[in-house]
Design a protein around this motif. Structure first.
Motif: not given
Length: 156
Positions: A105-110
């Protein structure tokens, strides 16, 4: 904005057993599940390598229902790939590789960091070709905060 480690490397060509996925990239997990089930039924899963997501479209430019990707698993050259699986070959080459550790779920930030900060500051230019995510450990057996994903972006 959070920083993530990025390095440039020459990636090797890969041979994947893959299934096409149409729709939101966040929903590709079910397609990975189908590949694993097929390979398990064929007693081939133990010989498979990393799971790899191949993303052909830019989610900022196409509606979720029109996004195309492949869920794939690295396979040795000699292993047969039979339907419904298809063989997908990735050419390799020069890539920027961002290593992300944490829940999917944190991939978008990366991705935001990579495209809005790292790429312009590094003065690199994205080349034609898919973005690739290499999943270095399995969600089924790894706590979500320890999942390691490499985002590979082709460069000129």
């Amino acid at each position: 904005m959070a920083m993530f480690p990025v390095h440039i490397r020459e990636t090797s060509p890969r041979r994947l057993a893959a299934l096409r996925h149409t729709g939101s990239f966040e929903e590709i997990g079910a397609t990975f599940g189908q590949i694993c089930q097929i390979l398990e039924e064929r007693s081939l899963l133990s010989q498979a390598g990393c799971m790899i997501g191949v993303y052909w479209d830019n989610p900022l430019l196409a509606p979720p229902g029109a996004l195309h990707s492949h869920a794939g698993i690295d396979l040795p050259e000699a292993m047969e790939i039979a339907p419904p699986l298809e063989e997908l070959r990735l050419s390799g080459g020069r890539h920027a590789v961002l290593q992300y550790t944490g829940p999917y779920s944190g991939l978008a930030r990366a991705y935001r960091y990579f495209f809005s900060q790292w790429l312009p500051e590094a003065r690199e230019i994205q080349a034609e070709g898919p973005l690739i995510e290499i999943y270095r450990n399995a969600a089924m057996e790894t706590p979500s905060d320890q999942l390691v994903t490499e985002i590979c972006v082709p460069l000129l």
